[in-house]
Design a protein around this motif. Sequence first.
Motif, PDB file in Angstrom:
ATOM      1  N   ALA A  74      50.034 -38.133  42.556  1.00  0.00           N
ATOM      2  CA  ALA A  74      48.592 -38.022  42.342  1.00  0.00           C
ATOM      3  C   ALA A  74      47.763 -38.945  43.227  1.00  0.00           C
ATOM      4  O   ALA A  74      46.579 -38.683  43.444  1.00  0.00           O
ATOM      5  N   ASP A  75      48.367 -40.035  43.747  1.00  0.00           N
ATOM      6  CA  ASP A  75      47.614 -40.975  44.580  1.00  0.00           C
ATOM      7  C   ASP A  75      47.974 -40.871  46.055  1.00  0.00           C
ATOM      8  O   ASP A  75      47.576 -41.726  46.849  1.00  0.00           O
ATOM      9  N   ARG A  76      48.691 -39.831  46.421  1.00  0.00           N
ATOM     10  CA  ARG A  76      49.162 -39.708  47.809  1.00  0.00           C
ATOM     11  C   ARG A  76      48.326 -38.735  48.637  1.00  0.00           C
ATOM     12  O   ARG A  76      48.642 -38.473  49.796  1.00  0.00           O
ATOM     13  N   PHE A  77      47.252 -38.186  48.032  1.00  0.00           N
ATOM     14  CA  PHE A  77      46.423 -37.205  48.727  1.00  0.00           C
ATOM     15  C   PHE A  77      44.951 -37.524  48.517  1.00  0.00           C
ATOM     16  O   PHE A  77      44.576 -38.256  47.589  1.00  0.00           O
ATOM     17  N   ASP A  78      44.130 -36.962  49.382  1.00  0.00           N
ATOM     18  CA  ASP A  78      42.686 -36.974  49.175  1.00  0.00           C
ATOM     19  C   ASP A  78      42.411 -36.331  47.813  1.00  0.00           C
ATOM     20  O   ASP A  78      42.868 -35.224  47.531  1.00  0.00           O
ATOM     21  N   ARG A  79      41.673 -37.035  46.937  1.00  0.00           N
ATOM     22  CA  ARG A  79      41.464 -36.542  45.577  1.00  0.00           C
ATOM     23  C   ARG A  79      40.683 -35.229  45.564  1.00  0.00           C
ATOM     24  O   ARG A  79      40.859 -34.406  44.660  1.00  0.00           O
ATOM     25  N   LYS A  80      39.819 -35.010  46.551  1.00  0.00           N
ATOM     26  CA  LYS A  80      39.085 -33.742  46.616  1.00  0.00           C
ATOM     27  C   LYS A  80      40.059 -32.588  46.858  1.00  0.00           C
ATOM     28  O   LYS A  80      39.982 -31.546  46.184  1.00  0.00           O
ATOM     29  N   LYS A  81      40.991 -32.747  47.799  1.00  0.00           N
ATOM     30  CA  LYS A  81      41.961 -31.687  48.089  1.00  0.00           C
ATOM     31  C   LYS A  81      42.852 -31.431  46.877  1.00  0.00           C
ATOM     32  O   LYS A  81      43.170 -30.276  46.555  1.00  0.00           O
ATOM     33  N   LEU A  82      43.265 -32.513  46.216  1.00  0.00           N
ATOM     34  CA  LEU A  82      44.113 -32.379  45.027  1.00  0.00           C
ATOM     35  C   LEU A  82      43.361 -31.617  43.936  1.00  0.00           C
ATOM     36  O   LEU A  82      43.920 -30.719  43.281  1.00  0.00           O
ATOM     37  N   LEU A  83      42.087 -31.961  43.751  1.00  0.00           N
ATOM     38  CA  LEU A  83      41.271 -31.298  42.744  1.00  0.00           C
ATOM     39  C   LEU A  83      41.129 -29.799  43.039  1.00  0.00           C
ATOM     40  O   LEU A  83      41.309 -28.964  42.144  1.00  0.00           O
ATOM     41  N   LEU A  84      40.840 -29.458  44.278  1.00  0.00           N
ATOM     42  CA  LEU A  84      40.645 -28.053  44.641  1.00  0.00           C
ATOM     43  C   LEU A  84      41.940 -27.250  44.525  1.00  0.00           C
ATOM     44  O   LEU A  84      41.919 -26.070  44.153  1.00  0.00           O
ATOM     45  N   PHE A  85      43.076 -27.878  44.822  1.00  0.00           N
ATOM     46  CA  PHE A  85      44.368 -27.194  44.690  1.00  0.00           C
ATOM     47  C   PHE A  85      44.614 -26.790  43.242  1.00  0.00           C
ATOM     48  O   PHE A  85      44.923 -25.630  42.933  1.00  0.00           O
ATOM     49  N   PHE A  86      44.474 -27.748  42.332  1.00  0.00           N
ATOM     50  CA  PHE A  86      44.743 -27.451  40.923  1.00  0.00           C
ATOM     51  C   PHE A  86      43.663 -26.562  40.330  1.00  0.00           C
ATOM     52  O   PHE A  86      43.954 -25.715  39.470  1.00  0.00           O
ATOM     53  N   TYR A  87      42.433 -26.711  40.789  1.00  0.00           N
ATOM     54  CA  TYR A  87      41.358 -25.870  40.265  1.00  0.00           C
ATOM     55  C   TYR A  87      41.547 -24.414  40.690  1.00  0.00           C
ATOM     56  O   TYR A  87      41.259 -23.492  39.912  1.00  0.00           O
ATOM     57  N   THR A  88      42.042 -24.201  41.898  1.00  0.00           N
ATOM     58  CA  THR A  88      42.335 -22.831  42.351  1.00  0.00           C
ATOM     59  C   THR A  88      43.388 -22.180  41.462  1.00  0.00           C
ATOM     60  O   THR A  88      43.239 -21.028  41.027  1.00  0.00           O
ATOM     61  N   GLY A  89      44.466 -22.920  41.168  1.00  0.00           N
ATOM     62  CA  GLY A  89      45.494 -22.395  40.267  1.00  0.00           C
ATOM     63  C   GLY A  89      44.958 -22.125  38.874  1.00  0.00           C
ATOM     64  O   GLY A  89      45.325 -21.139  38.222  1.00  0.00           O
ATOM     65  N   PHE A  90      44.072 -22.993  38.417  1.00  0.00           N
ATOM     66  CA  PHE A  90      43.457 -22.822  37.100  1.00  0.00           C
ATOM     67  C   PHE A  90      42.623 -21.534  37.043  1.00  0.00           C
ATOM     68  O   PHE A  90      42.704 -20.768  36.068  1.00  0.00           O
ATOM     69  N   ILE A  91      41.822 -21.272  38.085  1.00  0.00           N
ATOM     70  CA  ILE A  91      40.997 -20.059  38.124  1.00  0.00           C
ATOM     71  C   ILE A  91      41.876 -18.802  38.143  1.00  0.00           C
ATOM     72  O   ILE A  91      41.615 -17.814  37.441  1.00  0.00           O
ATOM     73  N   LEU A  92      42.961 -18.834  38.938  1.00  0.00           N
ATOM     74  CA  LEU A  92      43.864 -17.694  38.990  1.00  0.00           C
ATOM     75  C   LEU A  92      44.550 -17.468  37.644  1.00  0.00           C
ATOM     76  O   LEU A  92      44.735 -16.322  37.207  1.00  0.00           O
ATOM     77  N   GLY A  93      44.913 -18.555  36.965  1.00  0.00           N
ATOM     78  CA  GLY A  93      45.524 -18.439  35.646  1.00  0.00           C
ATOM     79  C   GLY A  93      44.559 -17.849  34.628  1.00  0.00           C
ATOM     80  O   GLY A  93      44.940 -17.026  33.790  1.00  0.00           O
ATOM     81  N   THR A  94      43.294 -18.260  34.701  1.00  0.00           N
ATOM     82  CA  THR A  94      42.277 -17.719  33.794  1.00  0.00           C
ATOM     83  C   THR A  94      42.065 -16.227  34.040  1.00  0.00           C
ATOM     84  O   THR A  94      41.937 -15.436  33.094  1.00  0.00           O
ATOM     85  N   LEU A  95      42.044 -15.850  35.317  1.00  0.00           N
ATOM     86  CA  LEU A  95      41.909 -14.430  35.653  1.00  0.00           C
ATOM     87  C   LEU A  95      43.107 -13.641  35.120  1.00  0.00           C
ATOM     88  O   LEU A  95      42.950 -12.524  34.601  1.00  0.00           O
ATOM     89  N   TRP A  96      44.299 -14.207  35.239  1.00  0.00           N
ATOM     90  CA  TRP A  96      45.506 -13.567  34.706  1.00  0.00           C
ATOM     91  C   TRP A  96      45.375 -13.356  33.195  1.00  0.00           C
ATOM     92  O   TRP A  96      45.763 -12.305  32.664  1.00  0.00           O
ATOM     93  N   CYS A  97      44.808 -14.353  32.489  1.00  0.00           N
ATOM     94  CA  CYS A  97      44.591 -14.195  31.041  1.00  0.00           C
ATOM     95  C   CYS A  97      43.725 -12.971  30.764  1.00  0.00           C
ATOM     96  O   CYS A  97      43.987 -12.207  29.828  1.00  0.00           O
ATOM     97  N   GLY A  98      42.685 -12.784  31.582  1.00  0.00           N
ATOM     98  CA  GLY A  98      41.796 -11.656  31.402  1.00  0.00           C
ATOM     99  C   GLY A  98      42.432 -10.316  31.708  1.00  0.00           C
ATOM    100  O   GLY A  98      42.018  -9.290  31.165  1.00  0.00           O
ATOM    101  N   LEU A  99      43.456 -10.326  32.564  1.00  0.00           N
ATOM    102  CA  LEU A  99      44.116  -9.080  32.958  1.00  0.00           C
ATOM    103  C   LEU A  99      45.361  -8.780  32.133  1.00  0.00           C
ATOM    104  O   LEU A  99      45.934  -7.693  32.251  1.00  0.00           O
ATOM    105  N   ALA A 100      45.803  -9.745  31.307  1.00  0.00           N
ATOM    106  CA  ALA A 100      47.048  -9.588  30.540  1.00  0.00           C
ATOM    107  C   ALA A 100      46.945  -8.421  29.555  1.00  0.00           C
ATOM    108  O   ALA A 100      45.931  -8.252  28.877  1.00  0.00           O
ATOM    109  N   GLN A 101      48.014  -7.629  29.477  1.00  0.00           N
ATOM    110  CA  GLN A 101      48.046  -6.467  28.591  1.00  0.00           C
ATOM    111  C   GLN A 101      49.133  -6.562  27.526  1.00  0.00           C
ATOM    112  O   GLN A 101      49.321  -5.625  26.751  1.00  0.00           O
ATOM    113  N   SER A 102      49.862  -7.663  27.500  1.00  0.00           N
ATOM    114  CA  SER A 102      50.940  -7.820  26.522  1.00  0.00           C
ATOM    115  C   SER A 102      51.053  -9.280  26.116  1.00  0.00           C
ATOM    116  O   SER A 102      50.502 -10.175  26.773  1.00  0.00           O
ATOM    117  N   PHE A 103      51.767  -9.513  25.017  1.00  0.00           N
ATOM    118  CA  PHE A 103      51.987 -10.882  24.540  1.00  0.00           C
ATOM    119  C   PHE A 103      52.701 -11.719  25.601  1.00  0.00           C
ATOM    120  O   PHE A 103      52.314 -12.856  25.878  1.00  0.00           O
TER     121      PHE A 103
END
Length: 413
Positions: A74-103
């Motif tokens: 967590a301390d080996r990268f620019d915190r902005k880049k680290l934040l954007l990396f995890f935030y991108t994954g978070f947005i994709l995961g949220t979109l997946w929740c919206g598209l999910a059709q099964s348990f």
Amino acid sequence: MTKPVPTPFSGYQKAVVAMLAFLQFAVILDFMLMSPLGAVIMPALNIGPKQFGLVVSAYAFSAGASGLLTAGFADRFDRKKLLLFFYTGFILGTLWCGLAQSFESLLAARIVTGLFGGVIGSVVLAIATDLFAPQQRGRVMGLIQTAFAASQVLGIPAGIYLSSKWNWHIPFVAMAAFGLAGGLLVAWKLQPVNSHLGKPQEHSAWMHLFHTVTERRYLLAFATTALLTTGGFMLMPFGSAYVVNNLGIALQHLPTVYLVTGLCTIFVGPMVGKAADALGKFRVFLFGTALTITMVLVYTHLGPTSLVVLIIVNTVMFIGIFSRMIPFQAMMASVPAQTQRGSFNTISASIQQLSGGLASVMAGHIVTQSVTGRLQNFDVVGFVVVGTSLVGLALLWRLNRNTLAATAQQAAA
């Protein structure tokens, strides 16, 4: 003892606070959306409470695990880049929740969302600590924490409305689109946060993690975090059932309770932050703890009551919780060294998630439900919350004393 002198924010700092508060709002809303949508999701996917509970807890446990896995890096990268990396994954995961059709698909989506979303809060806190002086951090934490109240006032009613007008998929898709717009703004406006990279770094990420988790002062901070989180999460899972079955409040009045409480805490949060900077963070925490303990005892011993009384009690209790949470986070920001802020905050966030999950399990073993639907032993949960609050207060007093001594020693050196 001289009073702390608050330092005004620059124009860029104001923009940073707004962006960080938005990110917190998005992450908290995603987590909180699942519970009110449960009544719609369960019949739509033909699943029972046990499976839905697994979907809800999957986020918390995957978020806790991801924090521990990424702490060493967590301390080996620019915190902005680290934040954007995890935030991108978070947005994709949220979109997946919206598209999910099964348990199975929804469960996998919540695990992915937790893996990425669970780290964002810790990176946000590390950025806030890097960019704001200690005399400003109470106000910063106060403004960032209004995201919790805003999610109650704006997000949850909007999510319920969208799901009732269309279906349960729409709130997640809409949140992914809304979150994407905010993420693009952060990518454009936030400057690199990399001053910590100019200082000596350990070659091994695992040794960096090891030194963070074995630092004696940090262990005290982690223990305090676990205690305070455990107390809060023991009340939350049974709040609505207690209000309806024990206090006699109709289910349709619950949104009113959340709305009024959320509106009050939106205004109170920044005021608490200003008080923490002006009067001293530990003093405000002490006040918040006393108010929280008093109101938890009142709340957990209520009998059948009116809606007005419940709103007053609930609002004052949340004011106490915020008056404790905001100065606590501001004090925690001063504990780690700059080169360990990322790993410290990530581990702390993991402990919050895991402690919250454990607290829910503990509360489930304490509280029982009678044949009439009334919750029994809810007052016992209140006593446990009071106990953890008192022990947490004692630990934080010691931690604050050690932190002030370490700061003074560094200044003298």
